[in-house]
Design a protein around this motif. Structure first.
Motif, PDB file in Angstrom:
ATOM      1  N   GLY A 167      88.687  85.334  74.225  1.00 34.31           N
ATOM      2  CA  GLY A 167      88.358  85.331  72.801  1.00 34.31           C
ATOM      3  C   GLY A 167      86.867  85.130  72.542  1.00 34.31           C
ATOM      4  N   PRO A 168      86.504  84.334  71.554  1.00 39.25           N
ATOM      5  CA  PRO A 168      87.358  83.418  70.784  1.00 39.25           C
ATOM      6  C   PRO A 168      88.072  84.052  69.589  1.00 39.25           C
ATOM      7  CG  PRO A 168      85.082  83.108  70.143  1.00 39.25           C
ATOM      8  CD  PRO A 168      85.066  84.139  71.245  1.00 39.25           C
ATOM      9  N   ASP A 227      86.730  93.035  74.639  1.00 44.39           N
ATOM     10  CA  ASP A 227      86.695  92.634  76.047  1.00 44.39           C
ATOM     11  C   ASP A 227      87.797  93.318  76.854  1.00 44.39           C
ATOM     12  OD1 ASP A 227      84.514  91.105  75.508  1.00 44.39           O
ATOM     13  OD2 ASP A 227      85.535  89.165  75.626  1.00 44.39           O
ATOM     14  N   LEU A 228      88.936  93.557  76.235  1.00 46.66           N
ATOM     15  CA  LEU A 228      89.994  94.305  76.915  1.00 46.66           C
ATOM     16  C   LEU A 228      89.501  95.696  77.300  1.00 46.66           C
ATOM     17  CD1 LEU A 228      93.218  93.435  74.872  1.00 46.66           C
ATOM     18  CD2 LEU A 228      92.789  92.929  77.281  1.00 46.66           C
ATOM     19  N   ASP A 229      88.793  96.317  76.404  1.00 48.61           N
ATOM     20  CA  ASP A 229      88.244  97.648  76.696  1.00 48.61           C
ATOM     21  C   ASP A 229      87.175  97.570  77.781  1.00 48.61           C
ATOM     22  OD1 ASP A 229      87.897 100.547  76.002  1.00 48.61           O
ATOM     23  OD2 ASP A 229      85.891  99.836  75.468  1.00 48.61           O
ATOM     24  N   ALA A 230      86.337  96.533  77.716  1.00 48.99           N
ATOM     25  CA  ALA A 230      85.218  96.411  78.657  1.00 48.99           C
ATOM     26  C   ALA A 230      85.672  96.103  80.081  1.00 48.99           C
ATOM     27  CB  ALA A 230      84.259  95.328  78.172  1.00 48.99           C
ATOM     28  N   CYS A 231      86.835  95.496  80.250  1.00 50.17           N
ATOM     29  CA  CYS A 231      87.254  95.064  81.593  1.00 50.17           C
ATOM     30  C   CYS A 231      88.077  96.103  82.339  1.00 50.17           C
ATOM     31  CB  CYS A 231      88.025  93.751  81.501  1.00 50.17           C
ATOM     32  SG  CYS A 231      89.737  93.920  80.966  1.00 50.17           S
ATOM     33  N   GLU A 234      91.679  82.777  68.719  1.00 54.74           N
ATOM     34  CA  GLU A 234      92.076  82.330  67.383  1.00 54.74           C
ATOM     35  C   GLU A 234      92.875  83.416  66.666  1.00 54.74           C
ATOM     36  OE1 GLU A 234      89.936  80.551  63.324  1.00 54.74           O
ATOM     37  OE2 GLU A 234      88.739  81.056  65.095  1.00 54.74           O
ATOM     38  N   ASP A 235      94.001  83.012  66.056  1.00 54.20           N
ATOM     39  CA  ASP A 235      94.844  83.936  65.272  1.00 54.20           C
ATOM     40  C   ASP A 235      95.193  85.192  66.075  1.00 54.20           C
ATOM     41  OD1 ASP A 235      94.717  82.223  63.048  1.00 54.20           O
ATOM     42  OD2 ASP A 235      92.831  83.133  62.388  1.00 54.20           O
ATOM     43  N   PHE A 236      95.659  84.990  67.286  1.00 55.55           N
ATOM     44  CA  PHE A 236      95.951  86.127  68.171  1.00 55.55           C
ATOM     45  C   PHE A 236      97.139  86.943  67.655  1.00 55.55           C
ATOM     46  CE2 PHE A 236      98.332  82.501  69.851  1.00 55.55           C
ATOM     47  CZ  PHE A 236      99.613  83.022  69.916  1.00 55.55           C
ATOM     48  N   GLY A 285      79.319  83.384  81.166  1.00 57.58           N
ATOM     49  CA  GLY A 285      79.538  82.786  79.863  1.00 57.58           C
ATOM     50  C   GLY A 285      80.956  82.971  79.355  1.00 57.58           C
ATOM     51  N   LYS A 286      81.761  83.791  80.071  1.00 55.00           N
ATOM     52  CA  LYS A 286      83.151  84.013  79.656  1.00 55.00           C
ATOM     53  C   LYS A 286      84.125  83.520  80.713  1.00 55.00           C
ATOM     54  CE  LYS A 286      82.177  87.697  76.399  1.00 55.00           C
ATOM     55  NZ  LYS A 286      82.520  89.041  75.889  1.00 55.00           N
TER      56      LYS A 286
END
Length: 490
Positions: free
Chosen positions: A8-9, A17-21, A36-38, A198-199
């Motif tokens: 997240g956050p 991030d899903l696309d980037a990984c 937050e608010d997933f 950082g993630k």
């Protein structure tokens, strides 16, 4: 496998991030406690990879703030959505844990245990207890307070492999880094890699890009030889970049890892069966000699070892700072009777000084504050000793800086007055960060030939590679790796 946690956050950040990984992850962990608010159905739809759904409470390193009933209800909802895996902790209250394990349907369950403070000496009782539960994967992760803690996890992985049980096991923290790299090679089901610095979802997590492209964790086999650098600290070492790229370039299936070591003898006695060879940096270059079966004559004269090599009958210590310096000075040899002035009297001066003295050079050393220490080295090398303030009185054909003066961040400093530089002098600076020091800039302006510290670093590393493998080192590639890394830090 490499698992990338999505932390997240926000939902918007998580989707990006899903696309980037996609090109890095073999499997994705959705850390719902950190988003937050997933919207779980949307995250699963856009993941594009198998997913582990995790919802950690604070006692297990997470951020979920609700009740245990509420936390487990989210995992139950993930089961209803037919996710690939859910992760549930052994700390979950018994009735809630039982309800998940007995009603998981086709969803596979990772049963996890985390210790964020230490690594117990014996994890077998915990393993035995967890193995009795109907989980598909067991996960035991501890915190390494000593580098030897990693071996406890390796032994556990060996047992799980023998039991034909899928297992995730490694140590957190800087001293646990080696286990994150080698866990898959040791039989672990996966390792975790952050999308970027950082993630991280836990202490000591390495980026997925580094795991995939530098350490090549998915390609490591049981027969892979493990090399590494021992020192304290080792976080600034570029050895992992240069040697792993060299192994890759030459088609060798080996891996090179950083090893944060305090007690050399204890480390070496424990890790010896795992090792194919070692680089040695400060403060262990002298202490490692006590563990060697043999010492190369040049390293013996220097009194320091920076390379450890097995030979079938034990271990031999070498010093490639010595040979690397001579390689860097190759265009200016022979050194016989040349006047060489060395600035500094520490470990680098000791190795390089021995190298040029062995070539018959007329050597002069300098001291700054500690005359007694410098005099000891001058006596060993049978050379002159002068104060660094008297360098204008020394005849110089080759000037070699073996002091840290001019190293980043103090890049405006120089160990030698620019007014003394003449165009017939060769100037060699052992400092390699920055690549072009103030001393080298001044020398070039005066018309001097110059040798960068990168050449020393690359040639000593190439010497290590050749001693370990018996193959020619890909020196142009190694130089390019160092230069690219240094350039990226500017």
């Amino acid at each position: 496998m490499i698992c990338v946690p999505i932390v997240g956050p926000t939902m918007d950040r998580a989707r990006k991030d899903l696309d980037a990984c996609q090109k890095l992850a073999d499997i994705i962990e959705l850390r719902l406690d950190l988003i937050e608010d997933f919207d779980l159905p949307l995250l699963l739809k856009e993941a594009g990879k198998p997913c582990i759904v995790t919802n950690r409470c604070k006692i297990d390193g997470g951020q979920f703030a609700g009740t245990e009933q509420e936390r487990v209800e989210i995992l139950r909802r993930a089961i209803e959505l037919h996710v690939d895996y859910i992760d549930i902790e052994t700390s979950t209250p018994g009735p809630l844990l039982k309800s998940i394990l007995e009603n998981k349907g086709r969803v596979k369950v990772i049963l996890s245990h985390h210790d964020f403070t230490r690594t117990p000496d014996d994890l077998n009782p915990l393993y035995d207890l967890m193995r009795q539960m109907p989980a598909d994967v067991l996960k035991i992760v501890t915190y390494a307070t000593d580098i030897n803690d990693n071996l406890t996890l390796f032994r556990l992985l060996a047992r799980a492999r023998k039991d034909n049980k899928r297992m995730i096991a490694f140590c957190m923290g800087e001293k646990g880094e080696i286990s994150r790299i080698l866990t898959v090679q040791q039989g672990g089901w996966l390792t975790f890699g952050s999308l970027e610095t950082g993630k991280e979802s836990a202490p000591g997590q390495i980026t997925a890009s580094t795991l995939k492209h530098i350490y090549r964790v998915n390609d490591l086999k049981t027969e892979t030889k493990v090399y590494g650098v021992i020192g304290d600290p080792v976080s600034g070492s570029m050895g992992y970049l240069i040697h792993n790229k060299a192994f890759q370039e030459t088609g060798l299936p080996h891996v090179y890892v950083p090893l944060l070591v305090q007690n050399v003898t204890r480390f070496f006695n424990a890790y010896e069966p795992y090792l194919g060879g070692l680089s040695v940096t400060m403060p262990h270059k002298e202490a490692i000699m006590k563990t060697m079966d043999r010492i190369d004559p040049a390293a013996e004269r220097i009194g320091a070892v920076n390379t450890v090599v097995p030979d079938g009958n034990g271990w031999t210590g070498f010093n490639t700072d010595y040979s690397g310096a001579l390689k860097a000075l190759e265009p200016y040899r022979p050194l016989q009777d040349k006047n060489i002035l060395i600035i500094g009297a520490g470990g680098t001066a000791k190795a390089i000084g021995q190298g040029v003295a062995d070539q018959g050079a007329q050597l002069t050393l300098t001291f700054n504050r500690n005359r007694d220490k410098a005099q000891e080295l001058a006596d060993q090398l049978k050379c002159k000793l002068i104060s660094v303030r008297d360098v204008d009185q020394a005849a110089v054909d080759i000037l070699i800086n073996c002091s840290p003066v001019g190293m980043a961040p103090n890049t405006n400093d120089t160990p030698y007055p620019a007014r003394l530089l003449k165009k017939d002098i060769v100037v060699f600076d052992s400092v390699y960060n920055p690549m072009e020091t103030r001393l080298l800039k001044d020398a070039q302006a005066a018309g001097c030939a110059t040798v960068s510290g990168v050449e020393l670093f690359v040639h000593q590393a190439a010497g290590q590679f050749e001693l370990w493998t018996g193959k020619p080192a890909p020196i142009d590639l190694m130089r390019r790796v160092v230069e690219d890394k240094l350039a990226s830090q500017d």
